[in-house]
Design an enzyme around this catalytic site. Structure first.
Site, PDB file in Angstrom:
ATOM      1  N   ASP A 199       0.855  -1.187   0.000  1.00  0.00           N
ATOM      2  CA  ASP A 199       0.000   0.000   0.000  1.00  0.00           C
ATOM      3  C   ASP A 199       0.887   1.232   0.000  1.00  0.00           C
ATOM      4  O   ASP A 199       2.018   1.193  -0.505  1.00  0.00           O
ATOM      5  CB  ASP A 199      -0.930  -0.036   1.220  1.00  0.00           C
ATOM      6  CG  ASP A 199      -2.300   0.544   0.912  1.00  0.00           C
ATOM      7  OD1 ASP A 199      -2.361   1.752   0.585  1.00  0.00           O
ATOM      8  OD2 ASP A 199      -3.304  -0.187   1.002  1.00  0.00           O
ATOM      9  N   HIS A 275      -3.761   6.286   2.961  1.00  0.00           N
ATOM     10  CA  HIS A 275      -4.449   5.071   2.532  1.00  0.00           C
ATOM     11  C   HIS A 275      -3.895   3.824   3.213  1.00  0.00           C
ATOM     12  O   HIS A 275      -4.650   2.979   3.720  1.00  0.00           O
ATOM     13  CB  HIS A 275      -4.333   4.955   1.010  1.00  0.00           C
ATOM     14  CG  HIS A 275      -5.179   3.892   0.386  1.00  0.00           C
ATOM     15  ND1 HIS A 275      -4.748   2.597   0.234  1.00  0.00           N
ATOM     16  CD2 HIS A 275      -6.439   3.936  -0.142  1.00  0.00           C
ATOM     17  CE1 HIS A 275      -5.694   1.889  -0.357  1.00  0.00           C
ATOM     18  NE2 HIS A 275      -6.727   2.674  -0.605  1.00  0.00           N
ATOM     19  N   SER A 640     -11.041  -0.780  -1.271  1.00  0.00           N
ATOM     20  CA  SER A 640      -9.793  -0.730  -0.504  1.00  0.00           C
ATOM     21  C   SER A 640     -10.045  -0.972   0.972  1.00  0.00           C
ATOM     22  O   SER A 640      -9.199  -1.518   1.678  1.00  0.00           O
ATOM     23  CB  SER A 640      -9.128   0.644  -0.661  1.00  0.00           C
ATOM     24  OG  SER A 640      -8.425   0.745  -1.859  1.00  0.00           O
TER      25      SER A 640
END
EC number: 3.4.21.-
Length: 862
Positions: A199, A275, A640
């Site tokens: 990620d 994220h 996600s």
């Protein structure tokens, strides 16, 4: 250079993807990216098998020798003295023998490049050796053609770009009274399991990743793991601990392209985007961490497997997304380090070309990871709701779509005419029992004509210099919400700052009618406020406002603002919503087998999980969402967010069943899934971007796979459908024209294979047939991992398909394996997909779900 368009709801990168197999070729269909450049990054795969495959072959040889020669003292004379006598594919990188082999392979790559490109300039970025044997290299197209002609080279792929695709969700999933209890409570849930995240990195200072949880219990050391923690100025020594056990970053492809900004993207595992921190906390964040945003406590956060360990492999970045070469290097390293679960909330930007979608460097690397015993979870992608929008393709990858949960932060504004308009915004309410005058930003300008000529977007309230503070003071300021907010050119945070500077009581945002197809997450507001997401409701607001204005009869100037309202506030959650339902943006099946849109006999997605409005940890330097800048938690939506929920549940399953293969974990998750919502009705799916809740219809397996994740039941699945690496190879060899590509990627000669199988014949916990020509028999091998039990078969056939299942009842002992046959017969010609389900009801309470999907049906009598 790649062209990048960043918006608040994801990162979209325009790219081209080329493929070579011994003869150099390019895809001429796309764009002005690297394919037209003089030099580019290529991923080169060699014919020789990767280290993992060779290591396993040597292990098999040694095991056979041990059977023949029980006296281990004679073994060194037959095998290499340096060979590790403990055959495990976890923790492999600690072996001296292994390190020497890794070095030898890298040297072989260097030698090949020198010999092929004599005296020419090139830059080798990575040597891949564990999961695939090859390297990433920055060369010209002419040099790439030279490499493609070398006999050692199997294929060359032009590097391509990829993109990024809970305080309450553990409760919604029933963990506190279910799965966590079965694992000994949240205090031990996931302990000893390492989840690897590919990620945007992680913020190691966040309390969700402290070495001690909220009960001050130290984490154990996962002895099977051998990862390391990079040390850089922004990721200093001590950043890792017994919770965060590994952290690396991979950016050579981006650096070589000249698009890496070290000050913005951080040349370290540190998360400058947010994220990666968010997804890691969803799966394995510490239990009981207070989620405070804009000064308000929204509850205590916990990961799904709060005692699991985290290892981070940063391969995506804030400013440009990521590239396949860096992701493959990250996957390769994670497998060497010994992770148990691998979570990827990323997808390729385009369907891979070639013989089949499965043949691309990412999926092939993940296949080898599965062979090494790693369970791989991937987000389905945010490209729904159209059919065949799936961005995760292969049967060895567990693909997760996004669904809602029942918590909603609702807000509303009550107008002076007693009309209540719903909206969103994690905002304070106005004073109870009081109403406040509303003032449109456009009616509070110091010099309206001059300002509008200078700034046509002044109504978005981004600059307080344009407004008359005396008019706005103590009132509700009405601002417009346009596409510029979606693009990040205007922000809620700036509008709130302007409102405060003008001494407004609160802010009301109405929706520009051109903002369609974008989900607006509840946004934190540290003053009374609301966003009205519906353009129709916005018209109601503006009609009331305009009709309440009193103007001078001659000059038409406003002499009194008559519209009043009160804001209810949106910081208190409502838990009465019907859920789950499949979000419109969640990518859908059927699974595309190739770039010609032919369907694969593979069910995708595999499962859905909470992915909408998810609280998660947020990086202190994160800028992905301007509304959460400077906060320690953020609310995000997307597949996600769904994928790490399943990664966390997989860690719980792996903790209980240490010897489960990746496919056994997938089976446990799939066959125990939930098929109905919290109201006892069929799970629904949104079918359109605009007004998605007005387009609901029952979800099919192409929307939700087997169903909604059920963490508690997954820990006691009863029956398991296991699939081996050899099965996957037989499937790949069964694809028409695939033999050269299979050999190039894996070294396996399909011509020597005893048998090939189709996707429908893989021992998956689903039955998917893209084309049913009259009659077909599908068989599934079931293994009982529970006690002795008798099962009865129940059947819901797909429309226009006759289904027979044998046996209809069977008894199966603990550890025993039984064969289930499903005979499908087309009743009439049809090209409309239809769905059914086989259900197995056990006398000990186990219920096993097997969804059936049949698309094209050809009957013999028509």
């Amino acid at each position: 250079m790649m062209r990048v368009l960043m918006v608040n709801f994801g990162v979209f990168l325009l790219f081209c993807f080329g493929f070579l197999s011994n003869s150099f070729g390019q895809d001429n269909n796309g764009g002005d990216s690297d394919i037209n450049s003089t030099t580019a990054v290529y991923i080169v795969t060699l014919r020789q098998a990767p280290s993992l495959h060779l290591f396993q072959q040597e292990a098999e040889v040694k095991n056979r020798v041990i059977e023949i020669i029980p006296n281990m003292e004679t073994l060194p004379s037959l095998l290499n003295q340096n060979f590790n006598q403990e055959f495990t594919f976890r923790n492999i990188s600690k072996s001296r023998y292994w390190r020497s082999r890794r070095s030898a392979i890298a040297q072989a790559h260097d030698s090949l490049l020198r010999n092929a490109l004599k005296g020419e300039k090139y830059i080798k970025l990575y040597s891949f050796h564990y999961l695939i044997n090859g390297f990433a290299v920055f060369v010209s197209s002419q040099q790439a053609e030279k490499l493609s002609k070398r006999r050692e080279v199997a294929n060359i792929v032009l590097d391509f770009s990829v993109r990024t695709a809970t305080t309450y969700t553990p409760q919604f999933m029933g963990l506190p009274k279910g799965a966590w209890v079965k694992e000994g409570g949240y205090e031990t849930a996931g302990e000893g399991i390492v989840i690897g995240f590919i990620d945007t990195g992680i913020d190691p200072t966040h309390p969700s990743f402290n070495a001690t949880d909220t009960s001050q219990r130290q984490y154990p050391i996962p002895n099977h793991f051998s990862g390391v923690c990079e040390v850089t100025p922004d990721f200093p020594s001590g950043s890792c601990n017994r919770k965060l056990v590994g952290a690396r970053h991979f950016a050579q492809s981006a650096i070589t392209r000249g698009i890496f900004n070290s000050s913005e993207d951080y040349a370290s595992p540190f998360d400058g985007d947010g994220h990666g921190t968010h997804t890691a906390s969803i799966a394995a964040g510490n239990h009981g961490v207070s989620a405070v945003v804009s000064g308000h406590n929204f509850g205590s956060a916990s990961g799904i497997a709060p005692r699991a360990h985290i290892s981070v492999y940063k391969a995506l970045y804030k400013s440009f997304g990521g590239f396949a070469a860096d992701v493959v290097a990250a996957i390769d390293q994670a497998a060497q380090d010994g992770v148990d679960i691998l979570s990827l909330s990323i997808t390729p930007n385009r369907r891979p070309p070639g013989v089949a979608t499965f043949f691309n460097p990412l999926d092939m690397a993940m296949l080898s990871a599965v062979k090494a015993g790693i369970f791989v979870v991937q987000a389905a992608g945010n490209t729904g709701p159209s059919p065949k929008s799936m961005s995760s393709f292969s049967p060895w990858i567990f693909t997760v779509g996004a669904a809602t949960h029942d918590r909603v932060y609702s807000n509303s504004i009550i107008l002076g005419n007693n009309v209540s308009i719903p909206g969103i915004g994690l905002a304070l309410p106005t004073d109870q029992g009081k109403v406040y005058t509303m003032i449109s930003a456009l009616d509070a300008l110091k010099n309206k004509s001059l300002v509008l000529d200078k700034d046509m977007y002044v109504g978005e309230c981004q600059d307080d210099d344009s407004f008359d503070k005396d008019i706005i003071r103590g009132n509700l300021l009405i601002c417009s919400y346009s596409i510029r907010f979606v693009l990040g050119l205007s922000t809620i945070k700036q509008a709130l700052a302007v409102a405060k500077n003008l001494s407004a009581k609160g802010v009301v945002f109405y929706m520009d009618p051109y903002v369609l197809g974008f989900q607006i997450n509840p946004t934190p507001m540290d003053m009374p406020g609301i966003i009205i997401p519906s353009s129709d409701d916005s018209k109601v607001l503006l009609k009331y406002y305009n009709s309440s204005l009193v103007r001078d009869g001659t000059t038409k100037e406003i002499v009194r603002f008559g519209a009043v309202a009160a804001i209810a506030g949106g910081q208190n959650a409502n838990f009465s919503n019907r859920a789950p339902k499949i979000m419109y943006y969640s990518a859908r099946g059927p699974d595309p087998e190739d770039s010609l849109f032919n369907d694969a006999d593979i069910l995708k997605p595999n499962l859905v999980a909470p992915g909408n409005s998810i609280w998660g940890a947020w990086s202190s330097a994160a800028t992905e969402s301007t509304e959460f800048e400077g906060e320690s938690f953020a609310m995000m939506s997307g597949t996600s967010m769904a994928a790490p929920h399943v990664a966390g549940v997989a860690a719980l399953v792996k903790q209980k069943f240490r010897k489960f293969s990746p496919s056994a974990i997938a089976s446990a998750l799939s066959t125990t899934s939930v098929l109905f919502d919290n109201k006892g009705e069929a799970i629904m799916a949104q079918r359109a971007y605009a007004n998605p809740d007005q387009t609901l219809s029952p979800a099919t397996p192409f929307d939700m796979g087997n169903g909604f994740v059920n963490a508690t039941a997954a820990l006691d699945p009863g029956l398991i459908f296991d699939t081996s690496f050899e099965d996957y190879m037989s499937f790949l060899c069964g694809i028409n024209g695939s033999a050269p590509v299979v050999f190039n990627y894996t070294g396996k000669n399909c011509l020597l294979s005893n048998a090939t199988i189709s996707g429908a014949d893989l021992n998956l916990p689903s039955v998917t047939v893209a084309r049913l020509n009259n009659t077909r028999t599908i068989q599934r091998l079931m293994t009982n991992i529970a006690g002795n039990e008798t099962y009865t078969v129940s059947l819901i056939p797909p429309y226009d398909v006759l289904v027979k299942v044998s046996p209809t009842q069977f008894s199966i002992a603990s550890g025993e394996t039984k064969l289930l046959s499903v005979i499908l017969t087309a009743k009439k010609n049809s090209s409309i997909a239809s769905f059914g389900r086989v259900k197995l009801f056990g006398t000990a309470g186990h219920i096993v779900h097997i969804p059936m999907s049949v698309t094209v049906k050809i009957a013999s009598n028509q």
